[in-house]
Design an enzyme around this catalytic site. Sequence first.
Site, PDB file in Angstrom:
ATOM      1  N   GLU A 210       0.116   5.451  13.622  1.00 18.17           N
ATOM      2  CA  GLU A 210       0.419   6.655  12.852  1.00 18.17           C
ATOM      3  C   GLU A 210       0.162   7.917  13.666  1.00 18.17           C
ATOM      4  O   GLU A 210       0.948   8.866  13.617  1.00 18.17           O
ATOM      5  CB  GLU A 210      -0.413   6.686  11.568  1.00 18.17           C
TER       6      GLU A 210
ATOM      7  N   HIS B  82      -9.909   2.269   0.648  1.00 24.83           N
ATOM      8  CA  HIS B  82      -8.457   2.118   0.527  1.00 24.83           C
ATOM      9  C   HIS B  82      -8.108   1.612  -0.873  1.00 24.83           C
ATOM     10  O   HIS B  82      -8.459   0.488  -1.239  1.00 24.83           O
ATOM     11  CB  HIS B  82      -7.980   1.130   1.600  1.00 24.83           C
TER      12      HIS B  82
ATOM     13  N   HIS C 202      -2.148   8.079   6.197  1.00 27.12           N
ATOM     14  CA  HIS C 202      -2.383   6.776   5.592  1.00 27.12           C
ATOM     15  C   HIS C 202      -3.655   6.168   6.184  1.00 27.12           C
ATOM     16  O   HIS C 202      -4.437   5.552   5.462  1.00 27.12           O
ATOM     17  CB  HIS C 202      -1.191   5.861   5.836  1.00 27.12           C
TER      18      HIS C 202
ATOM     19  N   LYS D  45      -9.432   7.993   2.946  1.00 26.46           N
ATOM     20  CA  LYS D  45     -10.082   6.677   2.993  1.00 26.46           C
ATOM     21  C   LYS D  45     -11.436   6.742   3.689  1.00 26.46           C
ATOM     22  O   LYS D  45     -12.258   5.845   3.511  1.00 26.46           O
ATOM     23  CB  LYS D  45      -9.151   5.675   3.670  1.00 26.46           C
TER      24      LYS D  45
ATOM     25  N   CYS E 284       0.811  -1.224   0.000  1.00 25.18           N
ATOM     26  CA  CYS E 284       0.000   0.000   0.000  1.00 25.18           C
ATOM     27  C   CYS E 284       0.844   1.273   0.000  1.00 25.18           C
ATOM     28  O   CYS E 284       0.291   2.373  -0.048  1.00 25.18           O
ATOM     29  CB  CYS E 284      -0.949  -0.006   1.193  1.00 25.18           C
TER      30      CYS E 284
END
Length: 408
Positions: free
Chosen positions: A312, A335, A301, A330, A161
Amino acid sequence: MRRVVVTGMGIVCPLGIGKEEVTMNMKRSVVAVERISSFDASNLPVKIAAEVRHFDPEKYMDKKLARRTDRFVHFALAAFKEALEQSRIDLSVFSEKTAVLVSSGMGGFITLDVENNKFLAGGASKVSPFLIPMLLINMASGIISIEYGLKGINFAPVSACASSGHSIALGAMLIKHGYADVAIVGGAEATIAPLPLAGFASMRALSMRNDEPQKASRPFDVQRDGFVMGEGGAILILESEEIALERKANIIAEIKGFGMNDDAYHMSAPDPDGVGAEKAMRLALEDAKISPRDVQYVSCHATSTPAGDVSEAKAIERVFGSNVFVNSAKALMGHLLGAAAAAETVIGILEMQENFLHAMPNLDEKDPDVKINVVGKEPLSLNIKNFVKNSFGFGGHNVSIVIGRYEG
């Protein structure tokens, strides 16, 4: 060291086909997650996804090429065409100095699913002679070069990803160091098919909110239960500053710096303390020669998984404290796997141009372990000078990119 600027962008994603439609739906806080319509998913544990609807590949390529390439290549070519129209660059002038780095995390998985079913039902004679080239991850880069006569550096970085994040960073690196004058970078993914969905569901990575599809993708929310599969593609055209100025191009943004590393922790789980993510962001800031105080926004992300979002968030808090706002695209479009970084970079630049951050419609209650400033249920007006795009992938891959307004 040469500066690297963006002169064209194209995007195909669940929020729309093209930048105009995507921007409109971001501002409307559209959540493009529905029950799967492209095939019968009734026998799967996950029945929802963020699909690209009303997409006709023959608007972007001839019928023969469309038939002989996978859906992820269709997305790449469509996005590239939009980027090229915006950039107005004559690529024939730069053919041997144009790098093409278009990623995918999984490649032609829809083709694999379809052709495997043919093989199981009818034997080897039923398998398409185009199976192998349709599967290959590098084929988006290859087809773009073939269609447009581009003879420079050409490959497809693959890091799950984080793949298209690496494409952007490596394309910028090639221009900075003089190996290319122009770089076509980005990613494309099309994995909304039974086998990939079954695989991700088996590892408990996907949201199981089949009865509430529009509430399924909820980064940073305390009730998140996994990501929603999306699809699409995004392309950016990068150039050296001097070439863009010489041809009087409209410069959209600047790729100011990047950081890349690995967690070296686990094949699919992030380092729970976000040490690698933190280091990647610090490396990107160092490369860009700016401080954390110069950044207003982090495009996360954040996939809506329990472990990843908190990891994160911890990393962002240590680097930026409470000085930045964050969101995750997202929340609106699921995603896009290997294409996520490129699509979210395009979205981040659009937001920088429009001075706003899109909402997080499903942020009903922020996870108490997330201490950073997450945009809530309403869009936020914000003057963005610089932002950071984070991308992480299975295998521990981390990429952070600093993108900013171009100031000559």
